[in-house]
Design a protein around this motif. Structure first.
Motif, PDB file in Angstrom:
ATOM      1  N   SER A 202     -10.048 -35.636  29.213  1.00 28.03           N
ATOM      2  CA  SER A 202     -10.093 -35.449  30.863  1.00 28.03           C
ATOM      3  C   SER A 202      -9.652 -34.049  31.014  1.00 28.03           C
ATOM      4  N   PRO A 203     -10.030 -33.295  32.163  1.00 26.71           N
ATOM      5  CA  PRO A 203      -9.540 -32.024  32.349  1.00 26.71           C
ATOM      6  C   PRO A 203      -7.922 -31.802  32.682  1.00 26.71           C
ATOM      7  N   PHE A 204      -7.519 -33.353  32.750  1.00 21.75           N
ATOM      8  CA  PHE A 204      -6.248 -33.164  33.162  1.00 21.75           C
ATOM      9  C   PHE A 204      -5.094 -33.443  32.084  1.00 21.75           C
ATOM     10  N   GLY A 205      -5.633 -33.898  30.864  1.00 22.64           N
ATOM     11  CA  GLY A 205      -4.879 -33.977  29.732  1.00 22.64           C
ATOM     12  C   GLY A 205      -4.177 -35.077  29.967  1.00 22.64           C
TER      13      GLY A 205
ATOM     14  N   ALA B 154       0.903 -44.232  34.706  1.00 22.48           N
ATOM     15  CA  ALA B 154       2.237 -44.796  34.881  1.00 22.48           C
ATOM     16  C   ALA B 154       2.987 -44.576  35.919  1.00 22.48           C
ATOM     17  N   ASP B 155       2.829 -43.746  36.833  1.00 20.86           N
ATOM     18  CA  ASP B 155       3.406 -43.641  37.969  1.00 20.86           C
ATOM     19  C   ASP B 155       2.956 -44.599  38.954  1.00 20.86           C
ATOM     20  N   VAL B 156       1.706 -44.996  39.127  1.00 26.60           N
ATOM     21  CA  VAL B 156       0.935 -46.242  39.919  1.00 26.60           C
ATOM     22  C   VAL B 156       1.759 -47.463  39.334  1.00 26.60           C
ATOM     23  N   LEU B 157       1.908 -47.489  38.045  1.00 29.72           N
ATOM     24  CA  LEU B 157       2.456 -49.013  37.597  1.00 29.72           C
ATOM     25  C   LEU B 157       3.871 -49.055  37.918  1.00 29.72           C
ATOM     26  N   ARG B 158       4.591 -47.985  37.913  1.00 32.06           N
ATOM     27  CA  ARG B 158       5.920 -48.061  38.261  1.00 32.06           C
ATOM     28  C   ARG B 158       6.274 -48.206  39.704  1.00 32.06           C
ATOM     29  N   SER B 159       5.393 -47.706  40.753  1.00 30.21           N
ATOM     30  CA  SER B 159       5.501 -47.836  41.981  1.00 30.21           C
ATOM     31  C   SER B 159       5.521 -49.219  42.307  1.00 30.21           C
ATOM     32  N   ARG B 160       4.620 -49.935  41.690  1.00 30.48           N
ATOM     33  CA  ARG B 160       4.384 -51.161  42.017  1.00 30.48           C
ATOM     34  C   ARG B 160       5.348 -52.266  41.095  1.00 30.48           C
ATOM     35  N   GLY B 161       6.197 -51.845  40.260  1.00 31.98           N
ATOM     36  CA  GLY B 161       7.205 -52.662  39.499  1.00 31.98           C
ATOM     37  C   GLY B 161       6.236 -53.255  38.440  1.00 31.98           C
TER      38      GLY B 161
ATOM     39  N   PHE C  40      -9.852 -44.333  23.698  1.00 33.65           N
ATOM     40  CA  PHE C  40     -10.603 -43.727  22.482  1.00 33.65           C
ATOM     41  C   PHE C  40      -9.690 -42.745  22.056  1.00 33.65           C
ATOM     42  N   ASN C  41      -8.683 -42.075  22.814  1.00 31.99           N
ATOM     43  CA  ASN C  41      -7.914 -40.884  22.602  1.00 31.99           C
ATOM     44  C   ASN C  41      -6.498 -41.513  21.914  1.00 31.99           C
TER      45      ASN C  41
ATOM     46  N   ARG D 194       1.052 -41.423  24.217  1.00 36.58           N
ATOM     47  CA  ARG D 194       1.607 -41.106  25.509  1.00 36.58           C
ATOM     48  C   ARG D 194       1.913 -42.308  26.334  1.00 36.58           C
ATOM     49  N   PHE D 195       1.148 -43.510  26.403  1.00 39.07           N
ATOM     50  CA  PHE D 195       1.344 -44.648  26.943  1.00 39.07           C
ATOM     51  C   PHE D 195       2.443 -45.345  26.375  1.00 39.07           C
ATOM     52  N   GLN D 196       2.522 -45.221  25.179  1.00 35.11           N
ATOM     53  CA  GLN D 196       3.698 -46.031  24.299  1.00 35.11           C
ATOM     54  C   GLN D 196       5.102 -45.273  24.543  1.00 35.11           C
ATOM     55  N   ARG D 197       4.978 -43.803  24.948  1.00 34.17           N
ATOM     56  CA  ARG D 197       6.181 -43.326  25.094  1.00 34.17           C
ATOM     57  C   ARG D 197       6.607 -43.614  26.601  1.00 34.17           C
TER      58      ARG D 197
END
Length: 229
Positions: free
Chosen positions: A111-114, A122-129, A141-142, A148-151
């Motif tokens: 992803s160009p956004f790394g 994570a922000d989307v999921l947190r915003s929805r509880g 695959f990365n 990062r997700f685990q953190r």
């Protein structure tokens, strides 16, 4: 019982990653759906597999170079049933109309956004509880994305998608292809929970259930339902 996951929605009969494909998949008596996400130029998390819109829409260009308003002008459905690109947030709204159904969210790389992509999810999921919602699973695959997700979202299950060799990242599950799962059946029904992709042949569906696959992703969830019944 092996759980059936509709890969990119009901991808075998409807255009992938569209509202229509997810609606039709969620009507079925299956475990849930899988989707792919990328970031727009204005930082919105949208549901699309490729880094460009060329293959799946009537337009062209890189997703990362286009703002949401521009992407919304494209048709990612059919001429008779036009569809707009979805926000991940909109897909989660749909999911919540089907209590008990699960979602696997795949971040696309390179992803160009790394790492910003995982942070945005994570922000989307947190915003929805939904940062602790057991129905939500995060896949990539990365290995760095999985880490990062685990953190960022330590209470959600992760799967590392692999085609050759599985080297676990923390407490992630294994996400082998069908070919790899059949070559390494020891991955199934053992130490790791497994999500096997993309399983479209009935003989493979049966074999994977017999060998203890936790979840299978398929473009043909209606066939999987009939087969595994």
């Amino acid at each position: 019982m092996t759980g059936i996951i509709a890969h990119r929605g009901f991808n075998g009969l409807y255009p992938e990653n569209t509202l229509r494909s997810f609606e039709e998949a969620l009507k079925l008596d299956i475990a849930g759906i899988e989707c792919d996400v990328n970031l727009t130029a204005d930082g919105q998390v949208v549901v699309i597999h490729d880094l460009t819109v060329d293959r799946t829409s009537d337009g062209s260009g890189e997703v990362a170079q286009m703002p949401l308003d521009e992407l919304r002008q494209l048709n990612i459905g059919t001429e008779d049933d036009p569809q707009q690109i979805m926000l991940l947030d909109e897909l989660l709204t749909l999911l919540n109309q089907y209590p008990g159904k699960h979602i696997l969210i795949e971040t696309k790389h390179p992803s160009p956004f790394g790492g910003v992509l995982e942070e945005a999810v994570a922000d989307v999921l947190r915003s929805r509880g939904m940062e602790r919602d057991p129905r939500v699973h995060l896949i990539s695959f990365n290995p760095e994305a999985v880490e990062r997700f685990q953190r960022l979202l330590p209470e959600l299950e992760t799967f590392l998608l692999v085609e050759e060799a599985f080297e676990p990242v923390g407490a992630c599950g294994a996400g082998p292809s069908v070919r790899m799962a059949k070559a390494h059946p020891e991955l199934l029904g053992g130490e790791f929970r497994t999500y096997v992709w993309t399983v479209n042949l009935p003989k493979d569906m049966i074999w994977l259930q017999q060998h203890g696959a936790s979840l299978i992703g398929t473009d043909l969830p209606h066939i999987a339902l009939e087969t595994l019944a």
